[in-house]
Scaffold this motif. Structure first.
Motif, short mmCIF file in Angstrom:
data_model
loop_
_atom_site.label_atom_id
_atom_site.label_comp_id
_atom_site.label_asym_id
_atom_site.label_seq_id
_atom_site.Cartn_x
_atom_site.Cartn_y
_atom_site.Cartn_z
N LEU A 75 0.89 -1.26 0.02
CA LEU A 75 0.09 -0.06 -0.07
C LEU A 75 0.89 1.22 0.04
O LEU A 75 1.77 1.38 0.63
CB LEU A 75 -0.83 0.07 1.04
N PRO A 76 0.61 2.21 -0.82
CA PRO A 76 1.29 3.29 -0.93
C PRO A 76 1.28 4.31 0.52
O PRO A 76 0.41 4.02 1.24
CB PRO A 76 0.79 4.39 -2.09
N ALA A 77 2.31 4.96 0.84
CA ALA A 77 2.44 5.73 2.08
C ALA A 77 1.33 7.04 2.09
O ALA A 77 1.49 7.68 0.92
CB ALA A 77 3.68 6.09 2.44
N THR A 78 0.53 7.19 2.92
CA THR A 78 -0.47 8.49 2.68
C THR A 78 -0.36 9.12 4.17
O THR A 78 -0.35 8.68 5.16
CB THR A 78 -1.67 7.92 2.48
N PHE A 79 -0.38 10.41 4.09
CA PHE A 79 -0.36 11.33 5.16
C PHE A 79 -1.11 12.64 4.85
O PHE A 79 -1.49 12.93 3.56
CB PHE A 79 1.11 11.77 5.59
N ARG A 80 -1.66 13.47 5.89
CA ARG A 80 -2.19 14.64 5.78
C ARG A 80 -1.81 15.86 6.85
O ARG A 80 -1.44 15.28 7.76
CB ARG A 80 -3.80 14.19 5.87
N VAL A 81 -2.12 17.02 6.39
CA VAL A 81 -1.80 18.06 7.30
C VAL A 81 -3.12 18.33 7.99
O VAL A 81 -4.26 18.49 7.53
CB VAL A 81 -1.35 19.21 6.26
N VAL A 82 -3.00 18.33 9.37
CA VAL A 82 -3.87 18.84 10.16
C VAL A 82 -4.55 19.94 9.92
O VAL A 82 -3.71 21.11 9.89
CB VAL A 82 -3.78 18.51 11.58
N ASN A 83 -5.84 20.22 9.74
CA ASN A 83 -6.39 21.34 9.25
C ASN A 83 -6.97 22.36 10.41
O ASN A 83 -7.89 23.00 9.93
CB ASN A 83 -7.46 21.39 8.00
N PHE B 261 11.21 14.58 8.93
CA PHE B 261 10.37 15.54 9.02
C PHE B 261 8.89 15.18 9.45
O PHE B 261 8.02 15.65 10.13
CB PHE B 261 10.15 16.48 7.79
N LEU B 262 8.72 14.31 8.81
CA LEU B 262 7.02 13.35 8.92
C LEU B 262 7.08 12.96 10.50
O LEU B 262 6.00 13.34 10.94
CB LEU B 262 6.85 12.55 8.11
N VAL B 263 8.04 12.33 10.76
CA VAL B 263 8.17 11.91 12.22
C VAL B 263 7.74 13.18 13.24
O VAL B 263 7.15 12.78 14.15
CB VAL B 263 9.37 11.05 12.52
N SER B 264 8.68 14.03 12.89
CA SER B 264 8.45 15.18 13.97
C SER B 264 7.13 15.88 14.07
O SER B 264 6.65 16.10 15.06
CB SER B 264 9.61 16.21 13.59
N GLU B 265 6.89 16.11 12.76
CA GLU B 265 5.56 16.67 12.70
C GLU B 265 4.11 15.85 13.13
O GLU B 265 3.34 16.47 13.89
CB GLU B 265 5.10 17.19 11.39
N VAL B 266 4.44 14.51 13.15
CA VAL B 266 3.40 13.60 13.65
C VAL B 266 3.33 13.61 15.25
O VAL B 266 2.67 13.68 15.74
CB VAL B 266 3.40 12.20 13.10
N GLU B 267 4.53 13.77 15.58
CA GLU B 267 4.79 13.79 17.34
C GLU B 267 4.00 15.14 17.69
O GLU B 267 3.57 15.24 18.82
CB GLU B 267 6.06 13.73 17.64
N ARG B 268 4.38 16.12 16.87
CA ARG B 268 3.69 17.36 17.37
C ARG B 268 2.24 17.39 17.13
O ARG B 268 1.69 18.18 17.76
CB ARG B 268 4.44 18.37 16.61
N GLY B 269 1.63 16.79 16.16
CA GLY B 269 0.27 16.62 15.81
C GLY B 269 -0.08 17.63 14.75
O GLY B 269 -1.41 17.75 14.67
N SER B 270 0.91 17.80 14.00
CA SER B 270 0.52 18.83 12.63
C SER B 270 0.35 18.09 11.55
O SER B 270 -0.30 18.45 10.65
CB SER B 270 1.70 19.67 12.36
N ILE B 271 0.92 16.64 11.41
CA ILE B 271 0.61 16.00 10.42
C ILE B 271 0.22 14.69 10.90
O ILE B 271 0.66 13.98 11.91
CB ILE B 271 1.98 15.62 9.52
N ALA B 272 -0.78 13.95 10.40
CA ALA B 272 -1.13 12.57 10.69
C ALA B 272 -1.17 11.51 9.63
O ALA B 272 -1.45 11.91 8.28
CB ALA B 272 -3.00 12.71 10.82
N ARG B 273 -0.41 10.59 10.01
CA ARG B 273 -0.56 9.53 8.91
C ARG B 273 -1.60 8.55 8.99
O ARG B 273 -2.11 7.94 9.93
CB ARG B 273 0.83 8.34 9.37
N GLN B 274 -2.07 8.21 7.77
CA GLN B 274 -3.68 7.77 7.88
C GLN B 274 -3.80 7.08 6.43
O GLN B 274 -3.36 7.85 5.51
CB GLN B 274 -4.76 8.87 8.14
N GLU B 275 -4.23 5.94 6.13
CA GLU B 275 -4.48 5.32 4.77
C GLU B 275 -5.70 6.25 4.46
O GLU B 275 -6.44 6.70 5.04
CB GLU B 275 -5.18 3.86 5.30
#
Length: 761
Positions: free
Chosen positions: A94-102, A168-182
């Protein structure tokens, strides 16, 4: 009973073999047997420990299942010519997907930084000799904030060329600005259409990616919505995963509960008429447990264990969850039922049977939802296959009594043409390179009644003037809180229901408490601050040193106070202050970064507006910033500050919102009192390079060690091959040496035989 003289022991009574001595004796004997079994002589042999860095004899993953292919081929989910494309996609990662928390306010700025500084550097990069795939926008996700890169998550994690992007993705996920989600997992919250005044329930919430989307929609218009979100999960351990996932959002209107979704308790509230009634929800998300065969591209274990019996076994559970959601929905409300399965037994059959039992509900057409999303209509006809391989078209055909125990009438498409099942949505992997998913939107019809008033903005019962009629309707499914499907009380929590870790109670503090007086003096907090909504979690309500002080919105406070003994609450609210030692500061409580954006609006002291240059200085390395190096105006304000936590804020400009930072002030300097990930996020937003974190240093060290081991392993293998070649050459040489004398002997023998012949002649 025989008499016993003083100083002598009484003989133990002799019991017959039929009568055991007592329960304690039973337990002792049982433990004695277990102890003997665990003796060194009888102890089972332990498995040999595998050395670090050496893989065991892993069997290769076989991405094939004969029953799976036979079953879905017979169902004809799509035209037969698409089958090969469907299976080829199912066998690819499955491809890797993520989104910016809005809802952070800086989502647009962060999205632009991600495109300009990280995605642009991937052009021309080669990974294992092939061009690196570039991230692409998901066209159906609003705002262009969701991205997909055609690369598996393990490959993204271990690739050296993508190290900076991954960190960068790991850091922003820990901060809550980016969410890794299918990608397909983002669909249900979008079609649920949550507004800031809605009361929302997520019945099976863990691990929490969809719950995070619900919170984003709730806070779309500001940090203080009039609605709220309740996230529930029946697994106690998964509830704490949910806490970890959602605590980064920092919401006052959010609560996590640990209850069985099939008998979720009636939450009691006071309606506008002052009557104590059960809370009705405007939006309910039912992402129910399922077999998960739509996730075969990432959950490889399903290939081996998939069987039709799983869908038949879980169908009843899914149906009970959906019926419970229908009973708690307000008039005009909306339910989204979804699974990550392709099986109609778990999808259309469950929805159809629930609609038959609840005629006041209907399916909402899906054409208006996410027009750029490729989807297929729901099935209207299907067959049911027993695990033995027997197919049935209707329940009357099930004659085997053993099959009737598992196959239920609710699994068949009886009268399906009356309920518009084609309005459901099916997402297949080969349509847009995603996972498989099923989604449908169910709406409760509005009834015409007099003296109705909306409770959306107050967050309580709809139709307050028609409460009696509403209660009569709910009595058909819930008579005195008795669940129709489970026949158990759902309004009172007992010790049997209280599974998992026992949480501390919620203690709402007295607004005149001593700790609040100190906070008011230290931070000059205004009287408008909602002190009555501050709570602590402690077994000792009289203690003046509560560990953490948190805040909840007024509606959440009322729900907690009126339902704490009826429902198991895991977490809620927003942390504002944490208890600290008096040596650290004159104030016993320090301000927390996660609540700084809320508390700062009520502070009259210890809060300072700073310039961009000073904010960048404070967000530098952890060595601290001398006070005399700050701007003169700021230096005059902070030079005489006592030791403690203060707040620096940078006013909003353009697409960058107001930035609040907790700062530790000492006699000589100031230092940002935030996490490394928070600091790097602020630096990126302000146009600065992120600092190297401890996590990145460990990752680099691990990658370097892995590279050295790889080189050493390659050298060792080359040396072993060279030694083998030398040994083979020596063996060949010895064979030739042994063969040459034999040839000479043969020639000598030939010569001797020739001489003998000549002599005879």
């Amino acid at each position: 009973m025989t008499e016993v003289e003083s100083g002598q022991k009484r003989d133990a009574p002799v019991n017959s073999p039929e009568k055991p001595t007592n329960r304690r004796g039973k337990k002792k004997n049982k433990w004695r047997k277990q102890k003997e079994y665990l003796d060194e002589k009888n102890r089972p042999k332990k498995k040999q420990r595998v050395e670090t860095g050496v893989r065991g004899n892993w069997e290769p993953i076989v991405k094939s299942n004969e029953q799976f292919e036979k079953y879905y081929k017979a169902l004809q989910l799509f035209p037969e010519e698409e089958w090969d494309s469907f299976m080829s996609h199912m066998r690819v990662d499955l491809p890797a997907t993520f989104r910016v928390v809005n809802s952070r306010g800086d989502s647009i700025a962060l999205n632009n930084i991600m495109k300009e500084q990280y995605f642009s550097k991937l052009k021309g990069v080669l990974i294992e000799g092939e061009p690196c795939p570039l991230p692409e926008n998901l066209p159906w996700y609003h705002g262009g904030l969701a991205w997909q890169i055609d690369m598996s998550r393990p490959m993204l994690r271990h690739s050296e060329e993508l190290f900076s992007l991954h960190q960068f993705l790991v850091s922003e996920v820990e901060r809550g600005s980016i969410a890794r989600q299918e990608a397909v997992s983002m669909i249900p919250p979008l079609v649920l259409d949550v507004k800031p005044h809605h009361t929302v329930l997520d019945m099976c919430a863990a691990p929490g990616s969809k719950t995070l989307q619900l919170l984003e929609a709730l806070h779309a218009e500001g940090p203080h919505p009039s609605g709220l979100v309740i996230a529930n999960d029946g697994d106690n351990k998964r509830c704490y995963m949910l806490v970890t996932q959602t605590k980064r959002f920092n919401s006052l209107a959010f609560m996590i509960t640990n209850e069985d979704a099939t008998r979720f308790p009636n939450v009691k509230v006071f309606n506008n008429a002052g009557k104590f009634v059960s809370l009705k929800y405007d939006r309910i998300l039912c992402d129910v447990p399922c077999t998960g065969d739509g996730t075969l591209r990432k959950n490889y274990a399903i290939w081996k264990k998939w069987c039709q019996a799983q869908a038949i076994g879980i169908h009843k559970l899914q149906r009970r969850i959906l019926l419970r959601a229908m009973d708690m929905l307000a008039e005009g409300g909306r339910i989204v039922y979804s699974t990550c399965s392709l099986n109609p037994i778990e999808n259309e059959a469950t929805v159809l049977s629930a609609l038959r039992d609840r005629p006041q509900f209907r399916l909402v057409p899906s054409e208006g939802f996410l027009p750029e999303l490729k989807r297929r209509p729901g099935l209207t006809t299907w067959k049911v296959m027993h695990n033995s391989g027997t197919w049935y078209e209707k329940f009357d055909d099930v004659e085997d009594p053993k099959h009737r125990k598992s196959v239920a009438p609710t699994m068949f498409p009886t009268d399906s043409e009356k309920y518009n099942l084609e309005r459901c949505m099916r997402v297949y992997p080969h349509d847009q390179n995603t996972g498989g998913f099923f989604i449908c939107v169910i709406e409760r019809k509005k009834t015409e009644s007099e003296n109705t008033e909306s409770s959306n903005q107050e967050g309580v019962e709809n139709n307050a003037g028609n409460v009696k009629e509403e209660e009569n309707k709910s009595d058909t499914a819930f008579s005195d809180n008795l669940h129709k499907n489970t026949n158990v009380l759902v309004d009172k929590m007992t010790w049997k229901d209280y599974h998992g870790f026992r949480e501390d109670p919620y203690i709402f503090q007295d607004p005149d408490a001593e700790c609040f007086k100190t906070l008011k003096e230290w931070y000059k907090i205004s009287e408008d601050f909602p002190f009555k909504n501050i709570f602590a979690r402690s077994k000792n309500p009289e203690s003046q040193k509560q560990r953490n002080l948190s805040i909840a919105c007024s509606r959440l406070r009322d729900i907690i106070q009126q339902n704490e003994n009826k429902i198991k609450i895991i977490n809620c609210g927003l942390r504002l202050f944490s208890f600290t030692k008096e040596v650290f500061s004159k104030c016993p409580y320090r301000l927390l970064q996660e609540g700084a954006h809320f508390t700062a609006k009520y502070m009259g002291a210890k809060i300072f507006e700073v310039s961009l240059e000073d904010m960048i200085k404070v967000l530098g390395p952890d060595t601290g910033v001398p006070k005399h190096t700050l701007h003169p105006d700021l230096f005059e304000k902070v030079k005489d500050l006592p030791t403690g936590i203060v707040v620096f804020y940078l006013p909003a400009s353009g697409i960058i919102p107001t930035m609040y930072t907790c700062v530790y002030s000492t006699e000589n300097g100031v230092k940002a009192y935030i996490t490394e990930d928070e600091k790097n996020h602020f630096r990126l937003i302000l146009g600065q390079e992120p600092l190297m974190t401890k996590r990145e240093l460990k990752k680099l060290e691990a990658m370097e060690n892995h590279r050295k081991k790889k080189i050493e392993t390659a050298a060792r293998i080359a040396l072993e091959n060279a030694q083998k070649e030398n040994q083979e050459d020596k063996a060949d040489a010895e064979k030739t040496d042994e063969a040459e004398p034999n040839d000479q002997n043969e020639e000598i023998e030939k010569d001797l035989s020739a001489e003998e012949i000549n002599s005879d002649s």
